[in-house]
Design a protein around this motif. Structure first.
Motif, PDB file in Angstrom:
ATOM      1  N   THR A   1       0.831  -1.206   0.000  1.00 22.41           N
ATOM      2  CA  THR A   1       0.000   0.000   0.000  1.00 22.41           C
ATOM      3  C   THR A   1       0.861   1.250   0.000  1.00 22.41           C
ATOM      4  OG1 THR A   1      -1.729  -1.183   1.225  1.00 22.41           O
ATOM      5  CG2 THR A   1      -1.853   1.217   1.199  1.00 22.41           C
ATOM      6  N   VAL A   2       1.923   1.232   0.779  1.00 23.99           N
ATOM      7  CA  VAL A   2       2.853   2.384   0.802  1.00 23.99           C
ATOM      8  C   VAL A   2       3.455   2.587  -0.581  1.00 23.99           C
ATOM      9  CG1 VAL A   2       5.023   3.248   1.753  1.00 23.99           C
ATOM     10  CG2 VAL A   2       3.353   2.131   3.258  1.00 23.99           C
ATOM     11  N   LEU A   3       3.855   1.505  -1.239  1.00 19.17           N
ATOM     12  CA  LEU A   3       4.547   1.605  -2.524  1.00 19.17           C
ATOM     13  C   LEU A   3       3.626   2.002  -3.673  1.00 19.17           C
ATOM     14  CD1 LEU A   3       6.906  -1.500  -2.249  1.00 19.17           C
ATOM     15  CD2 LEU A   3       7.464   0.906  -1.859  1.00 19.17           C
ATOM     16  N   THR A   4       2.307   1.979  -3.464  1.00 22.61           N
ATOM     17  CA  THR A   4       1.406   2.481  -4.510  1.00 22.61           C
ATOM     18  C   THR A   4       1.368   4.011  -4.547  1.00 22.61           C
ATOM     19  OG1 THR A   4      -0.515   2.441  -3.037  1.00 22.61           O
ATOM     20  CG2 THR A   4      -0.090   0.448  -4.353  1.00 22.61           C
ATOM     21  N   PHE A   5       1.823   4.671  -3.468  1.00 25.08           N
ATOM     22  CA  PHE A   5       1.824   6.137  -3.375  1.00 25.08           C
ATOM     23  C   PHE A   5       0.416   6.719  -3.466  1.00 25.08           C
ATOM     24  CE2 PHE A   5       6.193   5.445  -3.742  1.00 25.08           C
ATOM     25  CZ  PHE A   5       6.915   6.609  -3.594  1.00 25.08           C
ATOM     26  N   SER A   6      -0.584   5.921  -3.112  1.00 26.06           N
ATOM     27  CA  SER A   6      -1.966   6.402  -3.132  1.00 26.06           C
ATOM     28  C   SER A   6      -2.227   7.233  -1.873  1.00 26.06           C
ATOM     29  CB  SER A   6      -2.942   5.226  -3.195  1.00 26.06           C
ATOM     30  OG  SER A   6      -4.275   5.665  -3.055  1.00 26.06           O
ATOM     31  N   ARG A   7      -2.650   8.469  -2.062  1.00 28.59           N
ATOM     32  CA  ARG A   7      -2.861   9.351  -0.925  1.00 28.59           C
ATOM     33  C   ARG A   7      -4.079   8.947  -0.103  1.00 28.59           C
ATOM     34  NH1 ARG A   7      -1.632  14.519  -4.748  1.00 28.59           N
ATOM     35  NH2 ARG A   7      -2.848  13.181  -6.133  1.00 28.59           N
ATOM     36  N   GLY A   8      -5.166   8.610  -0.780  1.00 25.29           N
ATOM     37  CA  GLY A   8      -6.356   8.183  -0.057  1.00 25.29           C
ATOM     38  C   GLY A   8      -6.115   6.897   0.709  1.00 25.29           C
ATOM     39  N   ALA A   9      -5.419   5.948   0.084  1.00 20.10           N
ATOM     40  CA  ALA A   9      -5.116   4.685   0.756  1.00 20.10           C
ATOM     41  C   ALA A   9      -4.173   4.895   1.932  1.00 20.10           C
ATOM     42  CB  ALA A   9      -4.521   3.689  -0.238  1.00 20.10           C
ATOM     43  N   ALA A  10      -3.279   5.894   1.842  1.00 27.23           N
ATOM     44  CA  ALA A  10      -2.366   6.178   2.953  1.00 27.23           C
ATOM     45  C   ALA A  10      -3.144   6.600   4.193  1.00 27.23           C
ATOM     46  CB  ALA A  10      -1.375   7.267   2.546  1.00 27.23           C
ATOM     47  N   ILE A  11      -4.156   7.444   4.000  1.00 24.64           N
ATOM     48  CA  ILE A  11      -4.986   7.872   5.134  1.00 24.64           C
ATOM     49  C   ILE A  11      -5.754   6.680   5.698  1.00 24.64           C
ATOM     50  CG2 ILE A  11      -6.903   9.351   5.824  1.00 24.64           C
ATOM     51  CD1 ILE A  11      -6.021  11.290   3.613  1.00 24.64           C
ATOM     52  N   ALA A  12      -6.328   5.866   4.804  1.00 22.73           N
ATOM     53  CA  ALA A  12      -7.065   4.683   5.251  1.00 22.73           C
ATOM     54  C   ALA A  12      -6.150   3.710   5.975  1.00 22.73           C
ATOM     55  CB  ALA A  12      -7.722   4.000   4.052  1.00 22.73           C
ATOM     56  N   LEU A  13      -4.927   3.555   5.485  1.00 21.17           N
ATOM     57  CA  LEU A  13      -3.980   2.623   6.095  1.00 21.17           C
ATOM     58  C   LEU A  13      -3.639   3.039   7.517  1.00 21.17           C
ATOM     59  CD1 LEU A  13      -2.099   0.161   5.708  1.00 21.17           C
ATOM     60  CD2 LEU A  13      -0.352   1.749   4.903  1.00 21.17           C
ATOM     61  N   VAL A  14      -3.372   4.314   7.712  1.00 24.02           N
ATOM     62  CA  VAL A  14      -3.060   4.803   9.061  1.00 24.02           C
ATOM     63  C   VAL A  14      -4.227   4.517  10.005  1.00 24.02           C
ATOM     64  CG1 VAL A  14      -2.656   6.875  10.445  1.00 24.02           C
ATOM     65  CG2 VAL A  14      -1.449   6.563   8.276  1.00 24.02           C
ATOM     66  N   PHE A  15      -5.431   4.794   9.552  1.00 23.82           N
ATOM     67  CA  PHE A  15      -6.610   4.581  10.394  1.00 23.82           C
ATOM     68  C   PHE A  15      -6.794   3.109  10.712  1.00 23.82           C
ATOM     69  CE2 PHE A  15     -11.049   4.220  11.516  1.00 23.82           C
ATOM     70  CZ  PHE A  15     -11.281   5.366  12.253  1.00 23.82           C
ATOM     71  N   ILE A  16      -6.649   2.237   9.701  1.00 19.37           N
ATOM     72  CA  ILE A  16      -6.843   0.803   9.903  1.00 19.37           C
ATOM     73  C   ILE A  16      -5.797   0.246  10.860  1.00 19.37           C
ATOM     74  CG2 ILE A  16      -6.764  -1.438   8.735  1.00 19.37           C
ATOM     75  CD1 ILE A  16      -9.324   0.199   8.326  1.00 19.37           C
ATOM     76  N   LEU A  17      -4.548   0.647  10.689  1.00 21.74           N
ATOM     77  CA  LEU A  17      -3.501   0.136  11.562  1.00 21.74           C
ATOM     78  C   LEU A  17      -3.693   0.603  13.007  1.00 21.74           C
ATOM     79  CD1 LEU A  17      -0.339   0.478   9.291  1.00 21.74           C
ATOM     80  CD2 LEU A  17      -1.675  -1.580   9.798  1.00 21.74           C
ATOM     81  N   LEU A  18      -4.148   1.819  13.202  1.00 25.72           N
ATOM     82  CA  LEU A  18      -4.419   2.301  14.552  1.00 25.72           C
ATOM     83  C   LEU A  18      -5.568   1.517  15.180  1.00 25.72           C
ATOM     84  CD1 LEU A  18      -4.053   6.173  14.152  1.00 25.72           C
ATOM     85  CD2 LEU A  18      -2.516   4.604  15.360  1.00 25.72           C
TER      86      LEU A  18
END
Length: 446
Positions: free
Chosen positions: A209-226
């Motif tokens: 997910t990080v390597l896709t450089f998707s900005r929306g997915a980056a926000i979702a990823l932070v939220f999901i991991l938290l």
């Protein structure tokens, strides 16, 4: 050679779907999330998924007595059926019907097949296998691309795996949605190698997910991991795993470019890509105002034709709205938009309530609704920056929630411990009865 091998695999799965409809469901989910036709360089050559869908329907005939409970007395399934109505109307009254036919036919076939999930998946064991298939199908790509991207020094992923995840933003959305399934399914299975594989897929999908450089997915990823960290018993160990195995290596290799990309979220005025998306989002609202009730019909071509007067000569010319909510509003109208939004919120709300109930009654089953909950949250966040309201993975999650709605009612209820203050003292048996009982029920101890 790969194409022939794929034909053989699909043929075997199709036959299995006729004999056992559960196999048909697993095969359809696997094909949609793994996209083996692109691996075999045979995409579009044969109607693989259509054959899997047809055989699934044939095999599911024996399950039709369960249809009322699965379809008509299930509020989640009813919402899905309700959504079909305004979308169908928007297609048939579209300004240019020819532009909507292909997208609508694909959506109808996909959504109708997925309605068989709550019909066929009727036991907890079937549901567990469904989670394993879901996690492994897409988690394999997360692990593969995440590991190879890190090993190649931080290779940026610009393309997806095909199908509904053909480019980096939709691929990243799918990855953030599958991470909860990989993480929670490992708690449901007993095999240690499978547990290890699912955990590796979790970290690989995080890195990918990080390597896709998707900005929306980056926000979702932070939220999901938290959220995963908060719900984990070993919060510190989980966070260390994120930094050491998942996010850390990928972010270390691309930190300059990645942080520069993420900084455009706050300084979007200086980013041409972000500004073009804002222009198209505004155009999507203008398109909806001209066709407020049923929109302009499904499909990219339909939207581009309707949006041309509002974006001609601007940065947004030739682009679609990178926002699933506005895309639904402009293409299918206000009625479809409201049903769509209600469907997302109701699935999330029911999953949250289910997890809370099960924490008190059946904590071993909590991972099932939690995976649905976090996956739906990931989709809802990513949808602000990716144009995929017809995403098949979304409707899979919705139908998983529908199947879980029926299954939860039949879960074994824990037996409450008797209150020692009100419990009656055990009756003392006469000596003759005690001796008789001892003779008729001899001890099995050595």
């Amino acid at each position: 050679m790969r194409g022939l091998a794929l034909i053989g695999v699909v043929a075997c799965l199709a036959l299995g779907g006729i004999l056992f409809p559960q196999i048909g469901i697993y095969a359809y989910i696997w094909f949609g999330l793994f996209r083996p036709d692109y691996v075999a360089f045979a995409a579009g050559r044969y109607a693989y998924s259509e054959w899997l869908a047809l055989t699934l329907m044939i095999g599911s005939v024996r399950c039709l007595p369960n249809a009322p409970r699965a379809w008509f007395f299930n509020p989640i399934t009813l919402t899905m059926l309700m959504l079909e109505v305004p979308i169908a109307i928007s297609t048939y009254i579209a300004p240019i019907p020819a532009y909507t036919a292909a997208s609508y036919n694909l959506f109808v076939r996909m959504s109708l097949v997925l309605l068989f999930i709550p019909l066929v998946i009727s036991t907890l064991e079937d549901f567990k296998r469904l989670y394993v298939v879901t996690a492994v199908s897409l988690g394999t790509w997360g692990l593969w691309h995440g590991a190879t991207g890190v090993l190649h020094g931080g290779l940026r992923i610009n393309n997806g795996i095909g199908g509904f995840m053909g480019e980096n933003n939709t691929f990243a959305c799918g990855l953030t949605m599958v991470i909860p399934f990989c993480w929670y399914t490992r708690l449901l299975v007993k095999s240690k190698p499978l547990k290890f594989l699912l955990q590796a897929m979790t970290w690989g999908s995080v890195a990918c997910t990080v390597l896709t450089f998707s900005r929306g997915a980056a926000i979702a990823l932070v939220f999901i991991l938290l959220m995963l960290a908060m719900q984990s018993k070993r919060k510190v160990l989980f966070m260390v795993g994120i930094l050491v195995i998942g996010v850390g290596p990928a972010l270390y290799l691309v930190h300059d470019k990645y942080l520069g990309r993420m900084s455009t979220i706050a300084t979007y005025e200086q980013d041409t890509s972000a500004m073009s998306r804002i222009v198209v989002m505004k155009a999507a609202i203008d398109v909806w105002r001209t066709h407020p009730y049923f929109g302009v019909g499904m499909g990219t071509e339909s939207f581009l034709a309707a949006a041309r007067p509002f974006v001609e000569g601007t940065l947004g010319e030739g682009f679609v709205a990178h926002n699933s909510y506005l895309q639904m509003l402009a293409q299918c109208g206000i009625f479809a938009f409201l049903v769509y939004l209600f469907m997302l919120i109701s699935v999330l709300w029911r999953a949250v309530r289910s997890a809370r109930r099960l924490r008190k009654t059946n904590p071993e089953f909590v991972p099932y609704p939690r995976a649905i909950q976090l996956s739906m949250i990931a989709y809802m966040i990513c949808s602000f920056t990716q144009p995929r309201y017809s995403f098949d993975f979304l409707y899979m999650i919705v139908m998983y929630a529908a199947a879980w709605y029926n299954l939860e009612k039949n879960l074994p209820q824990p037996i409450a411990a008797p209150d020692p203050r009100t419990a009656a003292a055990p009756l003392e048996l006469p000596a003759s009865l005690r001796n008789h009982r001892a003779k008729s029920c001899p001890s099995t101890a050595n």
